[in-house]
Enzyme design. Structure first.
Site, PDB file in Angstrom:
ATOM      1  N   GLY A 108     -31.600  -4.734   3.643  1.00 14.27           N
ATOM      2  CA  GLY A 108     -33.021  -4.793   3.317  1.00 14.27           C
ATOM      3  C   GLY A 108     -33.625  -3.478   2.921  1.00 14.27           C
ATOM      4  N   SER A 160     -29.634 -10.175   0.582  1.00 13.97           N
ATOM      5  CA  SER A 160     -28.769  -9.204   1.253  1.00 13.97           C
ATOM      6  C   SER A 160     -27.342  -9.307   0.718  1.00 13.97           C
ATOM      7  CB  SER A 160     -28.782  -9.461   2.751  1.00 13.97           C
ATOM      8  OG  SER A 160     -27.871  -8.606   3.414  1.00 13.97           O
ATOM      9  N   SER A 161     -26.744  -8.169   0.353  1.00 10.50           N
ATOM     10  CA  SER A 161     -25.348  -8.137  -0.086  1.00 10.50           C
ATOM     11  C   SER A 161     -24.458  -8.314   1.136  1.00 10.50           C
ATOM     12  CB  SER A 161     -25.032  -6.806  -0.771  1.00 10.50           C
ATOM     13  OG  SER A 161     -25.812  -6.636  -1.923  1.00 10.50           O
ATOM     14  N   GLY A 387     -24.789  -0.714   5.226  1.00  4.36           N
ATOM     15  CA  GLY A 387     -25.182   0.427   6.038  1.00  4.36           C
ATOM     16  C   GLY A 387     -24.731   0.249   7.483  1.00  4.36           C
TER      17      GLY A 387
END
Length: 1137
Positions: A108, A160-161, A387
């Site tokens: 995000g 979202s990936s 991340g």
């Protein structure tokens, strides 16, 4: 003087965190907040870009912004992601340095959007050309495809990936893109079978059900209702701001651009549908004689439809869900699967099917976008990867994601320090070792080949016997108990025995970004990622060609008893390859930060941002950059910026720039400990020194501005005074000129007045003399006239007296002669009367004698003869009168003489009919063949349009000329006339109506025996030639307009461009000739004439309605056509009232 900008100009907060003073976590967060509140979402840490997700559109990504940052120094403008992309692209293009852009941040934070912005910027600034544009378009269009299959809605991000992506974009020696290679890492395939609450499955499932046509869904055996599929969560099926139907069309178009064939797209959609069908298969237990439960499929309908989609025998797949075959050397053992094992096999097949499909998509895209030439290319890598993740419940996926981030942090610190050290060496600045936290010890804890966590996990998975997640945790507690970054409640380290925040089935690792608690439940299964060999072999037996490619291990001829590598091993190998790849390139970093969890604009949550700043290591990054010299700048821009602070360097420095900077710093009395001179740059140690220089510069700029204002005002006043002075001289000169001109005019007028009076007096004197002389001459003339008159009157009286005497004699003689004549007349009359009386008496006597002689003949036939004589006389009189009163020879003449007698009724009517037929025959005998054809066309026009078309009455009196353009005689159309093989029956100018705007374009309309042709008015070039048999019908309105539509038969050669909508002043003649000629061309089958105020016209693939309405047109008195929308053309026709 050229005005140059800088990062320090008009700065909101601090644009580069290296310059932040004082440097604390609170000041760091406050600076980010200040810039975020002013829509400044980008901030630098040296060459690292911090990107805050604004959750809204900002006007900072326009083509104008691209041009603004193009070919500009990194620190020349305010912080922007375009500056980093431009710096990387120019280093690659001009210095032949391979580049990589590492984009990190939590879900995000905007990593995917940042990668799109980098790629779009590079595509905008590189070269142009057909082939280059094709490559750029394919590279950009690969994103929608991968997002559809690899992205999903999560609680933190609607797009979202759920996989890591690394793209190498390859460039030629000119810097133009020639291809690319995409690598994907760890697709979150567990999402296929189960999604957390408030999240969705991958986008493609919802896009397919929402955007596919009914025919496509019928072929895929799917229904639009999401609730019918177990693998799709219903609580978040519809997402605000996401149009799944439109996105599906975008994905289909992107796949076509990238290079997917239509059969490949269909195969991919069939596999997606098969995954949905697979989730609906349910099992029931069935007891066997040996006491074990065996699974059976409850409802075989979904299984049947899935097998039909993939071309698999239903019995083969049904058996694979009920039995498992284990092979060991020469032995083969088959065991039954209970219900829970069958569900595990089903979900494992679904996850593997979707994961392998995604890997095939990446491979297929790479085949399309790879560089064609084999020569070495320059490479720019873009890494968009997950991340650091810290959730309430962290499992195997979070463990390997955080391991990847540890490796990225390690290479980030190493490359940053190496870059700093190389710059110091390049500039001959003394390098001092920098103290920082080295996370190599954490990486070693995870990836060590002997006693690392991944190695022990693989060892447990391969160990025979009873293996569970708890045995794995026990092994970790035994091997890693003494490690300073590993914590477990069950380890031998006594300090964690009473830590109730650490559950018994968990372990905790102290990462560089903080401590993360991992639950070991599922570690073994997710690392094994097993797919039963029976299912692989069943998939390989499918007739679906794509399935065979996805399951090569199912080939019976290539049975491999070796255990496949674990998920952890594969990911470790992929990360190692990625790290080696990144170390060969020049790194560029983008750290993405999410300002709030609500996905809302203008909200900044301190605690959330502080957490991300910590695990992204941003403070550590700033400290590393500030450990030596906080700021450095090339000599030329430094001297250009601060030269006004020293009298010796202002306004121009003549010598070398370094000497100028040295003079400047010496004059400012800056301590030598605060800066150092490099080969090409000056290094400033403390940000306070830089801000002090900036403060002096601002004060100096204010003084310079005041000086410039003073000089400008003085120049403006002097200019105004000189202008007034020049104006006064000009006004005085003009006034003196005017006064002299006025005086001269007055003197001239007085002189002319005196001259006129003098000339008048002389003229009047001469006039008086001439009048006196004339009166004397007139008096003599009058006296002579009176004398001559007296003489004449006397002579007249004498002549009259003589005339009266002569007249009296004549009158007397005339009276006498009259008397004699009257006497003679009376005598002659008397004699004549006497002779007449004798003649009458003699005639009567002769008549009496004749009647007496012939009386006997008249008595027998007197009545019949008298009747016959009278009738003949009446008939003769009738015919002579009819001859005299015959009407005109015009066939349309309706007059006829009235009958004189009633007995002539029949003869009178017959004669009238005979006369009419005779004069019609005489009229027809004078016709030529051409004139006869014209009248036949007029008759046919009457049959078609009389009482149906308001334009028809005005055309009756107009002759049909046919060739209005005289095409054979006019030299302008000589080329067009020679191109016609047949005789031209009609040539006229028409207007071809454009569907886009309703405006007409002049065209030449030609009609021959077999074709009609439309040609350009100016050049005579043939635009369209249509055979008359291809003409299906003609449509016109009922009103007083010249619009008509020529509709072509479907499937004919001329129908590819659609029908023709034309307008002409000779509409009646054109349609009549088309019908007559068309009937001959198509073997006497008449063309249909549709007369209606509303009809459809086919324009290529679309049908457009043409509607005629009454109204006043805008221009002139004729009908006008106007486009209302994509499906309606409205023709406004003037009312005839």
């Amino acid at each position: 003087m050229e005005v140059k900008t800088s990062l320090l100009d008009n700065m909101i907060g601090v644009g580069d965190m290296v310059l932040l003073e004082p440097l604390t976590e609170d000041s760091f967060i406050e600076n980010l907040r200040n810039r975020f509140d002013h829509n400044e979402i980008y901030t630098y840490i040296g060459s690292v870009v911090i990107s805050m997700n604004p959750y809204r559109s900002l006007p900072i990504f326009t083509p104008e912004k691209v041009e603004e940052y193009r070919n500009r120094n990194f620190y020349e403008l305010s912080p922007h992601i375009y500056a980093l992309a431009d710096e990387a692209y120019r280093s690659l293009r001009d210095q032949d340095k391979d580049q990589c852009i590492l984009i990190t941040g939590e879900s995000g934070a905007g990593k995917t959007e940042a990668s799109k912005l980098v790629m779009s910027y590079v595509a905008a600034v590189c070269g142009k050309g057909q082939e280059v544009n094709k490559v750029k378009e394919q590279l950009l269009q690969s994103n929608p495809v991968l997002e559809a299959f690899g992205n999903a809605k999560t609680v933190r991000n609607d797009n979202s990936s759920r996989f890591g992506k690394y793209m190498d974009i390859e460039f030629d020696f000119k810097g133009d893109p020639v291809g690319g290679v995409i690598s994907n890492y760890l697709l979150e395939k567990s999402r296929v079978v189960k999604q957390p609450r408030g999240e969705r499955n991958f986008h493609i499932f919802y896009q397919l059900l929402s955007g596919a046509s009914d025919d496509t869904l019928r072929k895929l055996k799917l229904d639009r209702d999401f609730s019918k599929y177990n693998y799709l969560s219903l609580d978040s099926a519809n997402v605000n701001g996401l149009d799944d139907a439109a996105n599906f069309r975008t994905v289909r178009n992107a796949m076509q651009i990238v290079g997917f064939m239509e059969d490949e797209v269909q195969s991919v959609l069939e596999l997606v549908a098969a995954v949905l069908k697979l989730g609906n298969i349910e099992f029931k237990p069935e007891s066997r004689s040996n006491g074990y439960d065996e699974s059976r499929v409850k409802d075989k309908n979904d299984l049947k439809e899935m097998c039909e989609l993939l071309g698999i025998e239903q019995s083969v797949l049904e058996r694979a869900f009920s039995y498992r075959t284990v092979e060991a050397k020469l032995e083969k053992v088959s065991t039954t699967l209970n219900v829970s094992q069958a569900y595990y096999a089903r979900d494992a097949l679904a996850k593997n099917l979707y994961s392998r499909l995604f890997s095939w998509l990446v491979t297929r895209i790479n085949e399309s976008i790879k560089a064609q030439s084999k020569t070495r290319h320059k490479v720019m890598g873009v890494l968009d990867i997950y991340g650091f993740e810290i959730f309430e419940d962290n499992s195997f996926e979070q463990f390997i994601i955080n391991y990847c981030n540890e490796k990225l942090q390690q290479i980030f610190i190493e490359l940053t320090l190496r870059e700093e050290q190389e710059e110091y060496i390049r500039e001959d600045i003394e390098w001092t070792n920098i103290e920082y936290f080295n996370n190599a010890v954490i990486c070693d804890l995870i990836e060590n080949n002997q006693n690392g966590i991944l190695a022990m996990l693989d060892e447990e998975c391969l160990r025979p016997g009873t293996v569970t997640d708890i045995t794995f945790l026990d092994k970790l507690n035994t091997v890693c108990a003494e490690h300073q970054h590993f914590e477990s409640r069950l380890s031998k380290n006594s300090k964690f025995l009473t830590d109730h925040s650490l559950p018994h089935s968990c372990f905790r690792i102290q990462h560089y970004a903080g401590k993360v608690l991992y639950r070991v439940e599922g570690f073994m299964d997710k690392n094994n990622d097993l797919l039963y060999r029976d299912l692989s072999q069943a998939m390989y037996k499918a007739n679906h060609k794509l399935i065979k490619q996805l399951f090569p291990e199912g080939n019976p001829a290539k049975v491999n008893l070796k255990r496949p590598p674990t998920a952890g091993f594969q990911f470790k190998h992929s990360v190692g390859t990625l790290m080696r790849n990144l170390q060969t390139k020049n790194p560029n970093y983008i750290r993405c930060v999410k300002p709030n969890d609500k996905k809302a604009p203008r909200i900044f949550t301190d605690s959330l941002v502080r957490h991300q700043v910590a695990y992204l290591g941003l403070m550590e990054n700033v400290r590393v950059r500030r450990a030596g010299y906080a700021y450095r700048q090339a000599y030329e821009p430094c001297l250009e910026r601060y030269k006004m602070l020293c009298k010796q360097t202002w306004p121009h420095w003549k010598g070398p720039t370094r000497e100028g900077v040295e003079v400047l710093m010496a004059d400012l009395q800056v301590s030598t400990e605060e800066f150092a001179y490099g080969n090409s740059k000056i290094f400033i140690r403390n940000p306070r020194t830089l801000f002090s220089l900036e403060e002096k510069r601002r004060g100096c700029l204010e003084n310079l501005a005041a000086l410039i204002q003073k000089i400008y005002r003085g120049w403006k006043c002097r200019t105004h005074f000189l202008l007034l002075k020049r104006s006064q001289v000009v006004v005085a000169a003009w006034y003196r000129r005017y006064a002299q001109q006025k005086k001269y005019t007055q003197i001239k007028s007085a002189t002319i007045m005196v001259q006129s009076y003098s000339r008048g007096w002389k003229a009047r004197k001469i006039l008086r003399e001439l009048k006196h002389q004339k009166r004397c001459e007139e008096a003599a003339t009058t006296i002579a006239a009176y004398w001559h008159g007296t003489q004449a009157r006397r002579e007249l009286r004498r002549l009259k007296e003589e005339a009266r005497n002569k007249h009296a004699v004549s009158v007397i003689w005339a009276g006498w002669q009259g008397t004699k004549a009257r006497r003679e007349l009376k005598r002659l009359k008397k004699e004549a009367r006497r002779r007449h009386a004798v003649a009458v008496i003699w005639a009567y006597w002769l008549g009496l004698k004749v009647r007496r002689e012939y009386r006997k003949f008249f008595r027998a036939n007197a009545g019949r003869k008298i009747y016959s004589f009278i009738m003949q006389r009446l008939m003769q009189k009738y015919f002579l009168g009819l001859k005299r009163d015959l009407p005109s020879m015009s066939p349309i003449g309706g007059s006829w003489p009235t009958r004189p007698y009633r007995f002539l009724d029949t003869a009178h009517t017959e004669l009238r009919s005979i006369f009419h037929h005779w004069r019609c025959k005489k009229y027809r005998s004078r016709f030529t063949d051409e004139r006869k054809a014209v009248f036949e066309e007029k008759l046919q026009a009457s049959e078609i349009f009389k009482d149906k078309k308001a334009l028809y009455p005005s055309s009756v009196g107009q002759p049909f000329r046919g060739d209005y353009l005289e095409i054979s005689k006019n030299p302008k159309y000589q080329k067009l006339s020679s191109a016609m093989d047949e005789k031209v029956l009609l040539a006229d100018m028409v207007n071809k109506i454009n569907r886009a705007n309703g405006k007409g374009t002049a065209r030449i309309f030609l009609l021959t025996k077999n074709n009609f042709v439309l040609a350009d008015q100016k050049t005579g070039q043939v635009k369209a030639s249509v055979p008359l048999p291809d003409l299906a019908s003609i449509s016109v309105s009922t009103q007083n307009d010249g619009f008509f539509a020529l509709k072509l038969k479907e499937g004919s050669a001329g129908a590819t461009k659609g029908d023709f909508l034309l307008s002409s002043e000779h509409l009646i003649e054109i349609i009549t000739k088309l019908r007559r000629t068309g009937a001959t061309a198509v073997n006497h089958n008449h063309l249909d004439i549709d007369i209606s105020d509303e009809f459809l016209v086919q324009f290529k693939q679309d049908k457009v309605c043409v509607k005629f309405v009454q109204g006043a047109p805008k221009n002139g008195n004729g009908a006008s056509c106007k486009r209302k929308n994509n499906r309606l053309l409205e023709v406004s026709v003037p009312s005839t009232a």
